[in-house]
Design an enzyme around this catalytic site. Structure first.
Site, PDB file in Angstrom:
ATOM      1  N   CYS A 169     -16.525   1.275   0.305  1.00 64.02           N
ATOM      2  CA  CYS A 169     -15.340   0.452   0.583  1.00 64.02           C
ATOM      3  C   CYS A 169     -14.885   0.581   2.033  1.00 64.02           C
ATOM      4  O   CYS A 169     -14.149  -0.268   2.523  1.00 64.02           O
ATOM      5  CB  CYS A 169     -14.201   0.842  -0.357  1.00 64.02           C
ATOM      6  SG  CYS A 169     -13.723   2.566  -0.179  1.00 64.02           S
TER       7      CYS A 169
ATOM      8  N   ASP B  25     -17.404   6.583  -1.855  1.00 65.49           N
ATOM      9  CA  ASP B  25     -16.156   6.482  -1.083  1.00 65.49           C
ATOM     10  C   ASP B  25     -15.862   7.861  -0.495  1.00 65.49           C
ATOM     11  O   ASP B  25     -16.468   8.865  -0.896  1.00 65.49           O
ATOM     12  CB  ASP B  25     -15.010   6.012  -2.014  1.00 65.49           C
ATOM     13  CG  ASP B  25     -13.677   5.900  -1.277  1.00 65.49           C
ATOM     14  OD1 ASP B  25     -13.671   5.702  -0.049  1.00 65.49           O
ATOM     15  OD2 ASP B  25     -12.624   6.010  -1.951  1.00 65.49           O
TER      16      ASP B  25
ATOM     17  N   ARG C 284       0.880  -1.182   0.000  1.00 67.10           N
ATOM     18  CA  ARG C 284       0.000   0.000   0.000  1.00 67.10           C
ATOM     19  C   ARG C 284       0.902   1.211   0.000  1.00 67.10           C
ATOM     20  O   ARG C 284       1.697   1.400   0.934  1.00 67.10           O
ATOM     21  CB  ARG C 284      -0.911  -0.013   1.227  1.00 67.10           C
ATOM     22  CG  ARG C 284      -1.638   1.298   1.441  1.00 67.10           C
ATOM     23  CD  ARG C 284      -2.747   1.198   2.462  1.00 67.10           C
ATOM     24  NE  ARG C 284      -3.897   0.521   1.890  1.00 67.10           N
ATOM     25  CZ  ARG C 284      -5.133   0.572   2.402  1.00 67.10           C
ATOM     26  NH1 ARG C 284      -5.373   1.267   3.499  1.00 67.10           N
ATOM     27  NH2 ARG C 284      -6.123  -0.061   1.825  1.00 67.10           N
TER      28      ARG C 284
ATOM     29  N   ARG D 292     -13.212  -8.904   0.851  1.00 69.23           N
ATOM     30  CA  ARG D 292     -11.822  -8.544   0.578  1.00 69.23           C
ATOM     31  C   ARG D 292     -10.940  -9.779   0.730  1.00 69.23           C
ATOM     32  O   ARG D 292     -10.073 -10.065  -0.090  1.00 69.23           O
ATOM     33  CB  ARG D 292     -11.347  -7.448   1.550  1.00 69.23           C
ATOM     34  CG  ARG D 292     -12.014  -6.085   1.383  1.00 69.23           C
ATOM     35  CD  ARG D 292     -11.628  -5.463   0.060  1.00 69.23           C
ATOM     36  NE  ARG D 292     -10.182  -5.371  -0.078  1.00 69.23           N
ATOM     37  CZ  ARG D 292      -9.422  -4.405   0.433  1.00 69.23           C
ATOM     38  NH1 ARG D 292      -9.987  -3.408   1.082  1.00 69.23           N
ATOM     39  NH2 ARG D 292      -8.104  -4.411   0.255  1.00 69.23           N
TER      40      ARG D 292
ATOM     41  N   GLN E 168      -9.895  -4.027  -3.771  1.00 69.99           N
ATOM     42  CA  GLN E 168     -11.227  -3.573  -3.361  1.00 69.99           C
ATOM     43  C   GLN E 168     -12.239  -3.907  -4.456  1.00 69.99           C
ATOM     44  O   GLN E 168     -13.316  -4.443  -4.187  1.00 69.99           O
ATOM     45  CB  GLN E 168     -11.194  -2.060  -3.104  1.00 69.99           C
ATOM     46  CG  GLN E 168     -12.528  -1.507  -2.657  1.00 69.99           C
ATOM     47  CD  GLN E 168     -12.936  -1.999  -1.277  1.00 69.99           C
ATOM     48  OE1 GLN E 168     -12.173  -1.889  -0.331  1.00 69.99           O
ATOM     49  NE2 GLN E 168     -14.126  -2.556  -1.144  1.00 69.99           N
TER      50      GLN E 168
ATOM     51  N   HIS F 246      -7.209   0.747  -6.591  1.00 66.58           N
ATOM     52  CA  HIS F 246      -7.436  -0.129  -5.434  1.00 66.58           C
ATOM     53  C   HIS F 246      -8.024  -1.436  -5.981  1.00 66.58           C
ATOM     54  O   HIS F 246      -9.194  -1.746  -5.747  1.00 66.58           O
ATOM     55  CB  HIS F 246      -8.370   0.554  -4.435  1.00 66.58           C
ATOM     56  CG  HIS F 246      -8.325  -0.020  -3.052  1.00 66.58           C
ATOM     57  ND1 HIS F 246      -7.525  -1.094  -2.707  1.00 66.58           N
ATOM     58  CD2 HIS F 246      -8.989   0.318  -1.910  1.00 66.58           C
ATOM     59  CE1 HIS F 246      -7.700  -1.378  -1.431  1.00 66.58           C
ATOM     60  NE2 HIS F 246      -8.570  -0.535  -0.928  1.00 66.58           N
TER      61      HIS F 246
HETATM   62  N1   CP Z   1     -11.292  -0.459   2.145  1.00 67.83           N
HETATM   63  C1   CP Z   1     -10.034  -0.446   2.601  1.00 67.83           C
HETATM   64  O1   CP Z   1      -9.052  -0.578   1.864  1.00 67.83           O
HETATM   65  O2   CP Z   1      -9.948  -0.299   3.961  1.00 67.83           O
HETATM   66  P1   CP Z   1      -8.591  -0.041   4.762  1.00 67.83           P
HETATM   67  O3   CP Z   1      -8.069   1.296   4.346  1.00 67.83           O
HETATM   68  O4   CP Z   1      -8.989  -0.081   6.215  1.00 67.83           O
HETATM   69  O5   CP Z   1      -7.620  -1.130   4.428  1.00 67.83           O
HETATM   70  N1  NVA Z   2     -10.044   6.537  -1.522  1.00 65.09           N
HETATM   71  C1  NVA Z   2      -9.682   6.085  -0.204  1.00 65.09           C
HETATM   72  C2  NVA Z   2      -9.887   4.608  -0.084  1.00 65.09           C
HETATM   73  C3  NVA Z   2      -9.625   4.051   1.279  1.00 65.09           C
HETATM   74  C4  NVA Z   2      -9.813   2.574   1.323  1.00 65.09           C
HETATM   75  C5  NVA Z   2      -8.242   6.454   0.100  1.00 65.09           C
HETATM   76  O1  NVA Z   2      -7.386   6.297  -0.787  1.00 65.09           O
HETATM   77  O2  NVA Z   2      -7.965   6.889   1.212  1.00 65.09           O
END
Ligand code: CP
Ligand code: NVA
Length: 320
Positions: free
Chosen positions: A276, A236, A117, A304, A146, A143
């Site tokens: 999400c 989101d 990440r 997930r 997701q 993502h």
């Molecule tokens: N939806 C998602 O990726 O959640 P987190 O940021 O908690 O991993």
């Molecule tokens: N768009 C959000 C998604 C979190 C799972 C972010 O990148 O923070």
């Protein structure tokens, strides 16, 4: 609610001819369908797949916070007989303590894959220079894990063929929106995106999408007041991790009309809302709508793990 399906109920994991998943552009439509089919089977009979990653170790390198992604990868890898090693990027220091490529080359000495990440998509590209597959656990642009979970969830609700589905993404045209657009194109879902024009996905992304799926067009609109006849609304956060906090107030103001609330559900006839998570109650979604839709949103969170297990097993299983 669960539809019947023809997904195999065996532990056979066939080859996925993709080594890394930096975005859903790395998988063909057929490969995305393959991941989803295996995820359905793994969810139905997890015991059959408990040795898929036996003897395999996977690094989880996180530059940003996470609840769902971190836990679902860790538990999922454990369920497949593998071992997850969590690495806080603050400790490892990509680009400060040593270069991203040096880190990746070292991780490849001990682990069989890197799940990462990151703030910037280019970090994934650098990690991918090492000799192990890389899986995107969220970056500024994509993502993919997701979306795989979301497609799995939609198939559970509506059956494998999602092409008749009337679904709209409402809000910021961000990483989650872009991955959903690729997934929708792959499964031939007529997704509409409602977002202020200045927050729409960039032209370079649209060109990449059109070139990967030339027959499929996703409609992007800013007239949320005219949204109508929907089955599902997806939303989101308006402010993603890593965005400049100084711009938050003005961005929230521009997005105010895009809140998913009871009025929007009434206007569109949508009965299902997806998110999400993490949710920002009474910003992108009203607290009451989130509470009403919690079963579905938590099903996305649960899925997930099933989707990621399938993706990792297909990428890493050598009995192919
Ligand atoms: N939806 C998602 O990726 O959640 P987190 O940021 O908690 O991993
Ligand atoms: N768009 C959000 C998604 C979190 C799972 C972010 O990148 O923070």
């Amino acid at each position: 609610m669960m539809q019947s399906n023809n997904h195999p109920q065996t532990s056979t994991v066939p080859a996925l001819a993709a080594s890394s998943c930096l975005s859903l552009f790395n998988l063909s439509a057929g490969q995305i369908a393959q991941v989803l089919s295996l995820a359905h089977s793994m969810k139905a009979a997890p015991h059959n797949y408990r040795h898929c990653l036996q003897g395999k170790s996977i690094a989880l390198l996180f530059e940003k916070p996470s609840l769902r992604t971190r836990v679902s990868f860790d538990v999922g890898i454990h369920q497949l007989g593998g071992h997850a090693v969590y690495l806080d990027a603050k400790q490892v220091g990509p680009g400060s303590r040593e270069t991203v490529t040096d880190i990746a080359n070292n991780l490849a000495c001990w682990t069989h894959a890197i799940v990462a990440r990151v703030f910037d998509h280019s970090t994934l590209v650098q990690l991918d220079k090492a000799k192990v597959p890389v899986v995107n656990a969220l970056c500024d642009q994509h993502h993919p894990c997701q979306t795989l979970a979301d497609l799995l969830t939609l198939q559970e609700l509506f059956g494998d063929d999602l092409s008749p589905l009337k679904i709209a993404y409402v809000g910021d045209g961000n990483n989650v929106c872009q991955s959903l657009m690729v997934g929708a194109a792959a499964l031939n879902i007529p997704l509409q995106v409602f977002t202020p024009a200045q927050m729409a996905p960039k032209q370079s992304f649209i060109q990449q999408l059109n070139s990967a799926y030339p027959q499929h067009r996703i409609v992007i609109r800013d007239d949320i007041a005219n949204a109508a006849e929907l089955d599902v609304i997806y939303t989101d956060t308006w402010i993603s991790m890593g965005e400049d906090p100084a711009a938050s107030a003005s961005k929230k103001q521009q997005l105010a009309a895009f809140q998913v609330n009871a009025d929007l559900l009434k206007q569109t006839g949508a009965h299902h809302v997806m998110h999400c998570l993490p949710a920002h109650r009474d910003e992108e979604i009203s607290s009451s709508v989130l509470d009403d839709q919690l079963d579905l949103v938590l099903r996305q969170a649960e899925n997930r793990m099933h989707a990621q297990k399938a993706l990792l097993a297909l990428i890493l299983n050598e009995d192919l």
